[in-house]
Design an enzyme around this catalytic site. Structure first.
Site, PDB file in Angstrom:
ATOM      1  N   ALA A 140     -15.006 -12.615 -12.943  1.00  0.00           N
ATOM      2  CA  ALA A 140     -15.427 -13.681 -12.041  1.00  0.00           C
ATOM      3  C   ALA A 140     -16.942 -13.853 -12.001  1.00  0.00           C
ATOM      4  O   ALA A 140     -17.462 -14.972 -12.111  1.00  0.00           O
ATOM      5  CB  ALA A 140     -14.883 -13.411 -10.629  1.00  0.00           C
ATOM      6  N   LYS A 191      -1.873  -5.405 -18.557  1.00  0.00           N
ATOM      7  CA  LYS A 191      -3.201  -4.952 -19.006  1.00  0.00           C
ATOM      8  C   LYS A 191      -3.900  -4.154 -17.920  1.00  0.00           C
ATOM      9  O   LYS A 191      -4.768  -3.319 -18.221  1.00  0.00           O
ATOM     10  CB  LYS A 191      -4.035  -6.147 -19.465  1.00  0.00           C
ATOM     11  CG  LYS A 191      -4.220  -7.258 -18.421  1.00  0.00           C
ATOM     12  CD  LYS A 191      -5.414  -7.083 -17.530  1.00  0.00           C
ATOM     13  CE  LYS A 191      -5.476  -8.162 -16.471  1.00  0.00           C
ATOM     14  NZ  LYS A 191      -6.643  -8.019 -15.567  1.00  0.00           N
ATOM     15  N   ASP A 244      -7.523 -10.678 -22.408  1.00  0.00           N
ATOM     16  CA  ASP A 244      -7.622 -10.146 -21.045  1.00  0.00           C
ATOM     17  C   ASP A 244      -7.693  -8.631 -21.061  1.00  0.00           C
ATOM     18  O   ASP A 244      -8.402  -8.005 -20.262  1.00  0.00           O
ATOM     19  CB  ASP A 244      -6.422 -10.634 -20.230  1.00  0.00           C
ATOM     20  CG  ASP A 244      -6.674 -10.608 -18.728  1.00  0.00           C
ATOM     21  OD1 ASP A 244      -7.771 -10.208 -18.308  1.00  0.00           O
ATOM     22  OD2 ASP A 244      -5.774 -11.018 -17.975  1.00  0.00           O
ATOM     23  N   ARG A 255     -11.991  -4.052 -11.850  1.00  0.00           N
ATOM     24  CA  ARG A 255     -11.549  -3.229 -10.734  1.00  0.00           C
ATOM     25  C   ARG A 255     -10.619  -2.110 -11.184  1.00  0.00           C
ATOM     26  O   ARG A 255     -10.745  -0.964 -10.742  1.00  0.00           O
ATOM     27  CB  ARG A 255     -10.863  -4.111  -9.687  1.00  0.00           C
ATOM     28  CG  ARG A 255     -11.811  -5.044  -8.969  1.00  0.00           C
ATOM     29  CD  ARG A 255     -11.095  -6.025  -8.080  1.00  0.00           C
ATOM     30  NE  ARG A 255     -10.406  -7.049  -8.857  1.00  0.00           N
ATOM     31  CZ  ARG A 255      -9.744  -8.065  -8.305  1.00  0.00           C
ATOM     32  NH1 ARG A 255      -9.651  -8.172  -6.999  1.00  0.00           N
ATOM     33  NH2 ARG A 255      -9.164  -8.958  -9.068  1.00  0.00           N
ATOM     34  N   VAL A 279      -8.644  -5.141  -4.160  1.00  0.00           N
ATOM     35  CA  VAL A 279      -7.313  -4.802  -4.669  1.00  0.00           C
ATOM     36  C   VAL A 279      -7.394  -4.496  -6.166  1.00  0.00           C
ATOM     37  O   VAL A 279      -7.963  -5.265  -6.934  1.00  0.00           O
ATOM     38  CB  VAL A 279      -6.324  -5.949  -4.430  1.00  0.00           C
ATOM     39  CG1 VAL A 279      -4.979  -5.656  -5.098  1.00  0.00           C
ATOM     40  CG2 VAL A 279      -6.138  -6.172  -2.934  1.00  0.00           C
ATOM     41  N   GLU A 281      -4.730  -4.231  -8.836  1.00  0.00           N
ATOM     42  CA  GLU A 281      -3.300  -4.512  -8.963  1.00  0.00           C
ATOM     43  C   GLU A 281      -2.554  -3.433  -9.754  1.00  0.00           C
ATOM     44  O   GLU A 281      -1.386  -3.157  -9.492  1.00  0.00           O
ATOM     45  CB  GLU A 281      -3.092  -5.873  -9.646  1.00  0.00           C
ATOM     46  CG  GLU A 281      -3.510  -7.071  -8.815  1.00  0.00           C
ATOM     47  CD  GLU A 281      -2.440  -7.502  -7.819  1.00  0.00           C
ATOM     48  OE1 GLU A 281      -1.519  -6.723  -7.552  1.00  0.00           O
ATOM     49  OE2 GLU A 281      -2.554  -8.635  -7.315  1.00  0.00           O
TER      50      GLU A 281
END
Length: 335
Positions: A140, A191, A244, A255, A279, A281
């Site tokens: 991001a 991933k 990705d 993260r 978070v 995931e």
């Protein structure tokens, strides 16, 4: 003159805010933030300091903490909340979104308990709406900084995807389309688990050769499970697969990679997640992915070791010793 398409993004985390910013350059865009202070900061100071620091956001982008207001405005709805919160968020507006409004997911996880992908949860919550996802190798903060990147709009209806592409595209952000929703979505889910393994490799200082092996064999696991579930294996060679995977496993901003590194440096999973403050995931998804692997009879030794670490049954050091014990066969065989 036709009224411009109004994009509404639910979720003011780093990626939700970034996608709203992309859309705001092309069309009127409203971002729903759960926290009213965040909405006020976006409206008044044009930044989201918690997730994106002092990076400026488009002046034209608006924000609200009223989810029903946001739903009423949507011509295109983008769901940017974490996967475990998709159902509870959409339950608040199930009767507020106009018919036939396309819905795109940004979430990269599986719903706990049901094992449903985010697009499947959306389809249950908002029946009758075209549903797809926007995914790719997208860090991001780099995108907000204006660095070149690309993503994929995946829907089964090519006409919908074609209409959505220009809403998010820019001179430096390319948006492709794909009809393999299952494959694109699974790439984003799987991933994250490999990224935790990559982060553990960094924390253990096992070397670049070992990390490259984990990425390559991790991609093989992703592809095997995806193909067993009905996805096109070629999808995993694209932006939502290997693209990705590389971004998530290599970026210092990732993260899931950071959680893996924290764990390998001695933190518990809870401590690592707390330090991250966002978070990850892959932590929540790892047990569910192993359930899928068993259901589809697919061997996933890397995912299995990561799940054992996340569950506290294994140490990062033990996980990498475990991977060395896996016998090597033909490269395109199971292990």
């Amino acid at each position: 003159m036709a009224r411009p398409v109004r994009v509404v993004v639910l979720g003011a985390g780093s990626w939700g805010t970034t996608v709203a910013g992309l859309a705001a350059h092309n069309t009127p865009t409203l971002l729903w933030a759960r926290n009213s202070d965040t909405a006020d900061e976006i409206n008044n100071e044009h930044r989201n300091s918690r997730y994106l620091g002092d990076r400026p956001l488009p002046d034209s982008m608006r924000s609200t903490a009223e989810i029903v207001e946001a739903a009423h405005e949507a011509d295109v709805l983008v769901v940017g909340v974490p996967s475990h919160a998709v159902r509870s968020t959409l339950a608040q507006i199930a009767n507020e979104v106009r018919a036939w409004v396309p819905v795109l997911s940004l979430a990269k996880g599986l719903e706990p308990g049901t094992r449903l992908r985010p697009t499947e949860v959306i389809a249950e919550c908002l029946p009758g709406h075209p549903v797809g996802l926007l995914a790719g190798p997208n860090i991001a903060r780099e995108i907000v900084d204006g660095l070149a990147a690309a993503s994929v709009v995946a829907t089964q209806d090519v006409r919908v995807a074609t209409a959505l592409q220009p809403l998010f595209a820019s001179a430096v952000f390319r948006v492709y389309r794909n009809t393999d929703v299952l494959g694109c979505e699974l790439g984003g889910v799987l991933k994250n688990i490999v990224a935790i393994a990559s982060g553990m490799a960094d924390g253990l200082d096992v070397g670049d050769n070992t990390r490259a092996m984990v990425l390559a064999r991790g991609l093989a696991e992703m592809t095997r499970l995806g193909e067993a579930m009905g996805a096109n294996p070629r999808t995993f060679a694209g932006l939502t697969g290997v693209g990705d995977l590389i971004a998530t496993c290599m970026s210092p901003s990732s993260r899931n990679r950071r959680v893996g590194e924290y764990i390998a440096r001695g933190m518990t999973v809870d401590e690592a997640v707390a330090k991250l403050g966002q978070v990850a995931e892959g932590v929540k998804t790892a047990p569910t992915v192993m359930e899928l692997a068993r259901d589809y009879n697919v061997e996933m030794p890397i995912a299995a070791e990561v799940e054992a670490v996340v569950a506290g049954r294994q140490t990062p050091e033990g996980a990498y010793r475990g991977l060395r014990k896996v016998a090597a066969g033909g490269e395109h065989e199971v292990a």
